[in-house]
Design a protein around this motif. Structure first.
Motif, PDB file in Angstrom:
ATOM      1  N   LEU A  51      39.952  42.768  36.536  1.00 56.99           N
ATOM      2  CA  LEU A  51      39.566  43.166  37.765  1.00 56.99           C
ATOM      3  C   LEU A  51      40.603  42.660  38.841  1.00 56.99           C
ATOM      4  O   LEU A  51      40.940  43.382  39.815  1.00 56.99           O
ATOM      5  CB  LEU A  51      38.129  42.374  38.051  1.00 56.99           C
ATOM      6  CG  LEU A  51      36.858  43.132  37.909  1.00 56.99           C
ATOM      7  CD1 LEU A  51      36.710  43.665  36.373  1.00 56.99           C
ATOM      8  CD2 LEU A  51      35.620  42.147  38.197  1.00 56.99           C
ATOM      9  N   ILE A  54      36.318  44.803  44.016  1.00 58.25           N
ATOM     10  CA  ILE A  54      36.278  45.131  42.947  1.00 58.25           C
ATOM     11  C   ILE A  54      35.245  44.368  42.058  1.00 58.25           C
ATOM     12  O   ILE A  54      35.117  43.307  42.118  1.00 58.25           O
ATOM     13  CB  ILE A  54      37.546  44.939  42.009  1.00 58.25           C
ATOM     14  CG1 ILE A  54      38.778  45.366  42.883  1.00 58.25           C
ATOM     15  CG2 ILE A  54      37.482  45.666  40.634  1.00 58.25           C
ATOM     16  CD1 ILE A  54      39.273  46.831  42.718  1.00 58.25           C
ATOM     17  N   HIS A  86      34.459  48.426  37.822  1.00 60.54           N
ATOM     18  CA  HIS A  86      35.456  48.501  36.720  1.00 60.54           C
ATOM     19  C   HIS A  86      34.865  48.262  35.518  1.00 60.54           C
ATOM     20  O   HIS A  86      33.991  47.626  35.412  1.00 60.54           O
ATOM     21  CB  HIS A  86      36.605  47.360  37.070  1.00 60.54           C
ATOM     22  CG  HIS A  86      37.606  47.014  36.115  1.00 60.54           C
ATOM     23  ND1 HIS A  86      37.602  46.850  34.938  1.00 60.54           N
ATOM     24  CD2 HIS A  86      39.009  47.410  36.469  1.00 60.54           C
ATOM     25  CE1 HIS A  86      38.790  46.964  34.124  1.00 60.54           C
ATOM     26  NE2 HIS A  86      39.788  47.398  35.274  1.00 60.54           N
TER      27      HIS A  86
END
Ligand code: AMP
Length: 285
Positions: free
Chosen positions: A47, A152, A180
């Protein structure tokens, strides 16, 4: 971006974090945030790499959030090793680690909470009714402290990703919430800080969670009966020693119950306990 030779700056206060981001923004930088609870593994690090690919400055927050643990859960036992985490992040060129104390995030007299609905209903909330309110509250505070352009989140926690995306949209928080894909071991087990709780025997059994999802997804893709595919996955897991909380097929964008599996984006989600460890996973169908 830090060139990877320096340790990231450790920032403990909201005001300090806001000042740092304001300076970066003033210089025209795009800022990305990766929120974590520490005990970093390769999933978290992926990430961080994704964040570095889309922004000039990367903040990783490390905060074990008491508001998302019930009194019976593992808040005290949750693995913590900030020095090791920071060392791993330095190698990736992270600019700042935001690691506030609990009292910085929840000062005396704290009395406000974000209430979430929609994608927060059911699934994880059935077993952990306190959970998404606690997550949404802390993520709202992290967004305000870090003021990132983009944040994220891992699809590993798929319901969480949708809850946060919904919250950012509903509250008008100017942060792009990006998902992600889940990072897995070679045997299919999704990486998780809680995998450390598994005994060697449980670790051998744990990949069956992902395998059961894959078989059910294959059956559904082939046009098989959804209820039968979910029931088969549940029996397979129970036979392997899991106590199943849910195996569910939901709309991948809203998490609503599926009305027509042939005409909706689909996500298959599972939560099951192996000994004292609760594991979750999900895959697209
Ligand atoms: P946590 O520290 O468990 O709260 O996780 C922090 C972030 O990392 C969340 O957005 C998680 O969804 C994400 N994450 C954790 N494990 C994985 C994984 N195996 N693959 C991708 N993202 C992950």
């Amino acid at each position: 971006m830090n060139d990877g030779n320096d340790l990231p700056e450790r920032i403990r206060t909201v005001a300090g974090m806001q000042a740092r981001t304001a300076a970066w923004r003033g210089a025209g930088a795009q800022v990305a945030l990766v929120p974590t609870m520490g005990a970093l593994h390769d999933g978290h690090l992926q990430l961080v790499r994704a964040a570095a690919a889309v922004a000039d400055r990367v903040i990783v927050s490390i905060f074990v959030n008491p508001a998302q643990f019930a009194p019976t859960e593992d808040f005290a036992a949750y693995p913590r090793d900030e020095a090791a985490d920071v060392a791993r992040l330095a190698a990736l060129g992270v600019d700042a680690v935001f690691a506030p104390a609990v009292a910085e995030i929840y000062p005396d007299g704290f009395a406000t909470r974000v209430a979430v609905d929609g994608p927060a209903l059911g699934l994880e909330s059935d077993a952990r009714p306190h959970f998404f309110g606690g997550v949404a509250t802390v993520v709202a505070k992290l967004f305000i402290a870090c003021a990132p352009d983009v944040a994220i989140f891992g699809e590993k926690d798929y319901q969480q990703l949708l809850v946060i995306r919904r919250m950012a949209a509903d509250l008008g928080l100017p942060v792009a919430v990006v998902g992600h894909p889940t990072i897995r071991s070679a045997d299919g087990l999704a990486l998780s800080s809680r995998n450390a709780y598994l005994s060697p025997g449980e670790r051998t059994t744990a990949p069956r969670l992902h395998a059961a999802l894959q078989s059910a997804a294959d059956a559904i893709r082939a046009g098989g009966d959804v209820a039968a595919a979910l029931a088969a996955a549940t029996s397979e897991l129970e036979a392997s020693g899991f106590a199943v909380d849910y195996v569910a097929l939901r709309n991948a964008e809203t998490l609503a119950v599926v009305a027509d599996p042939r005409n909706e984006p689909l996500r298959l989600l599972v939560a099951a306990r192996l000994g004292r460890t609760r594991l979750i996973d999900n895959i697209p169908v």
